[in-house]
Design a protein around this motif. Structure first.
Motif, PDB file in Angstrom:
ATOM      1  N   GLY A 275       0.798  -1.215   0.000  1.00 55.81           N
ATOM      2  CA  GLY A 275       0.000   0.000   0.000  1.00 55.81           C
ATOM      3  C   GLY A 275       0.833   1.267   0.000  1.00 55.81           C
ATOM      4  N   MET A 276       2.150   1.151   0.186  1.00 53.71           N
ATOM      5  CA  MET A 276       3.018   2.336   0.121  1.00 53.71           C
ATOM      6  C   MET A 276       3.306   2.606  -1.350  1.00 53.71           C
ATOM      7  N   SER A 277       2.774   3.683  -1.873  1.00 54.70           N
ATOM      8  CA  SER A 277       2.929   3.946  -3.302  1.00 54.70           C
ATOM      9  C   SER A 277       3.880   5.095  -3.621  1.00 54.70           C
ATOM     10  N   CYS A 278       4.345   5.808  -2.579  1.00 60.86           N
ATOM     11  CA  CYS A 278       5.222   6.957  -2.840  1.00 60.86           C
ATOM     12  C   CYS A 278       6.067   7.255  -1.605  1.00 60.86           C
ATOM     13  N   GLY A 279       6.946   8.202  -1.747  1.00 61.24           N
ATOM     14  CA  GLY A 279       7.797   8.609  -0.634  1.00 61.24           C
ATOM     15  C   GLY A 279       6.997   9.173   0.522  1.00 61.24           C
ATOM     16  N   GLY A 280       5.888   9.830   0.221  1.00 64.70           N
ATOM     17  CA  GLY A 280       5.027  10.362   1.272  1.00 64.70           C
ATOM     18  C   GLY A 280       4.452   9.250   2.134  1.00 64.70           C
ATOM     19  N   CYS A 281       4.069   8.151   1.491  1.00 63.93           N
ATOM     20  CA  CYS A 281       3.555   6.983   2.224  1.00 63.93           C
ATOM     21  C   CYS A 281       4.642   6.419   3.135  1.00 63.93           C
ATOM     22  N   SER A 282       5.838   6.289   2.603  1.00 66.78           N
ATOM     23  CA  SER A 282       6.960   5.764   3.387  1.00 66.78           C
ATOM     24  C   SER A 282       7.226   6.652   4.595  1.00 66.78           C
TER      25      SER A 282
END
Length: 67
Positions: free
Chosen positions: A10-17
């Motif tokens: 579900g982590m799709s971008c650096g913001g998610c990470s």
């Protein structure tokens, strides 16, 4: 305590990470957390943290921890 390595979907971008990292690093006993959306890997370092609380925090953030 050895590092806890999890596969999180579900982590799709650096913001998610970064969101995962911030949530986990607030937990008691967690010293640091690395979250990589490109590999779906989360590594937690520390002493005395509760693995279930880590997984619950990830789930509450809207992501899924894979077995």
């Amino acid at each position: 305590m050895p590092p806890l390595e999890l596969t999180v979907t579900g982590m799709s971008c650096g913001g998610c990470s970064n969101a995962v990292k911030r949530v986990i690093e607030k937990l008691e006993g967690v010293e640091s957390c690395l979250a990589d959306h490109q590999t779906d890997k989360v590594t937690v370092n520390g002493n005395g943290y509760d693995e279930k609380l880590v997984c619950d925090a990830i789930t509450k953030a809207g992501l899924a921890v894979q077995p």
